[in-house]
Design a protein around this motif. Structure first.
Motif, PDB file in Angstrom:
ATOM      1  N   ALA A  41      54.418  96.655  10.887  1.00 41.22           N
ATOM      2  CA  ALA A  41      55.720  95.770  11.044  1.00 41.22           C
ATOM      3  C   ALA A  41      55.578  94.784  13.028  1.00 41.22           C
ATOM      4  O   ALA A  41      56.018  93.667  12.865  1.00 41.22           O
ATOM      5  N   HIS A  42      55.533  95.881  14.025  1.00 35.80           N
ATOM      6  CA  HIS A  42      55.220  95.069  15.032  1.00 35.80           C
ATOM      7  C   HIS A  42      54.756  94.080  15.600  1.00 35.80           C
ATOM      8  O   HIS A  42      55.085  93.335  16.475  1.00 35.80           O
ATOM      9  N   ARG A  43      53.694  93.189  14.719  1.00 32.98           N
ATOM     10  CA  ARG A  43      53.150  92.402  14.436  1.00 32.98           C
ATOM     11  C   ARG A  43      53.063  91.278  13.804  1.00 32.98           C
ATOM     12  O   ARG A  43      52.640  89.981  14.474  1.00 32.98           O
ATOM     13  N   ILE A  44      54.506  91.414  13.434  1.00 35.75           N
ATOM     14  CA  ILE A  44      54.470  90.649  12.346  1.00 35.75           C
ATOM     15  C   ILE A  44      54.557  89.173  12.536  1.00 35.75           C
ATOM     16  O   ILE A  44      54.402  88.114  12.702  1.00 35.75           O
ATOM     17  N   ALA A  45      55.715  89.117  13.903  1.00 38.00           N
ATOM     18  CA  ALA A  45      56.439  88.315  14.592  1.00 38.00           C
ATOM     19  C   ALA A  45      55.515  87.231  15.081  1.00 38.00           C
ATOM     20  O   ALA A  45      55.363  86.081  14.733  1.00 38.00           O
ATOM     21  N   ARG A  46      54.448  88.179  15.660  1.00 34.69           N
ATOM     22  CA  ARG A  46      53.492  87.414  16.621  1.00 34.69           C
ATOM     23  C   ARG A  46      52.130  87.085  16.132  1.00 34.69           C
ATOM     24  O   ARG A  46      52.110  85.284  15.961  1.00 34.69           O
ATOM     25  N   LEU A  47      52.249  87.226  14.655  1.00 34.50           N
ATOM     26  CA  LEU A  47      51.631  86.868  13.456  1.00 34.50           C
ATOM     27  C   LEU A  47      51.525  85.016  13.367  1.00 34.50           C
ATOM     28  O   LEU A  47      50.798  84.372  12.668  1.00 34.50           O
TER      29      LEU A  47
END
Length: 253
Positions: A72-78
């Motif tokens: 979840a914490h990587r979704i924005a960067r993706l």
């Protein structure tokens, strides 16, 4: 190639089927609306895409990559950002400060250098300029330094939209953005969504109950009922689909 591919996605909570083998695609640069009665599974899908929920079955790819393998914490960067049904802002912070919380995923200085202020001031200033630009674009520039507390609901919705844009997404997921707005605010919001899609080269996945706005701005519509897809297509086709009419209005006597 589709930007987002949802294939046979199922979600079960015990014996409750929230999504039942859902399959659809979202093409780059389009506005795709996901509609259906309350409890149809629309927000459940958003929570799967945001990695808040784990799907029971199925595959989701974003630009060809396995989205369900991303924490979840990587979704924005993706490249994904979302808004929520209920406004989730920080009342004690200013409008600009709230917007800047959306930009944290693109920070590059790291914790150690931030503590030492190495490059921090330069990066913070660039983010502030970007935040001000977004607020100006959404006619909120005059409120940048006002606390969020006490602002009208329609204004809060636009602030949340600005915060999502601060994450520089490729796919923007809007969860009932017109909820609680007046008719004139809904009309303005529809025009804003189309404008930001064009200006920021976005793809938009929209969950919304306000059908007039959905029909006016969507390129493609997917209709859910009890977790199952019952129809999809352009607005004109969906509007006249007997299964869609029955789901919203009930079967004729």
């Amino acid at each position: 190639m589709a930007l987002l591919d949802v294939t046979n996605v199922g979600v079960r909570f015990g014996g409750v089927v929230a999504l039942d083998e859902l399959t659809f695609s979202v093409e780059p640069g389009t506005i795709c609306a996901l509609i259906g009665p309350n409890g149809a599974g629309k927000t459940t899908l958003f929570n799967v895409l945001s990695r808040l929920y784990q799907s029971t079955t199925g595959v989701v790819t974003f630009d060809g990559a396995d989205l369900l393998d991303v924490p979840a914490h990587r979704i924005a960067r993706l490249g994904l950002a979302r808004t929520f049904q209920n406004v989730a802002l920080f009342p004690a912070l200013t409008v600009l400060e709230n917007v800047l919380t959306g930009a944290h995923a693109h920070g590059s200085i790291g914790f150690g250098r931030a503590m030492l202020r190495i490059r921090a001031a330069h990066e913070e200033e660039a983010q502030r300029r970007r935040g001000i630009e977004l607020l100006e674009r959404l006619d909120l520039g005059h409120l940048a330094h006002r606390p969020v507390a006490g602002l009208p609901f329609g204004t809060l919705k636009r602030i949340e939209l600005a915060r999502a844009l601060a994450a520089e997404p490729r796919l923007l997921m809007l969860d009932e953005p017109a909820n609680g707005l007046t008719h004139s605010e809904v009309d303005d919001l529809g025009e804003t969504i189309k404008a930001i899609r064009d200006q920021f080269d976005l793809t938009i996945l929209l969950v919304e109950h306000h059908m007039a706005m959905v029909m006016a701005i969507s390129d493609h519509i997917v209709v859910l009922d009890f977790g199952r897809k019952i129809a999809e297509g352009p607005p004109a086709a969906v509007r006249n689909d007997p299964l869609v009419i029955e789901a919203y209005l009930g079967a004729p006597a």
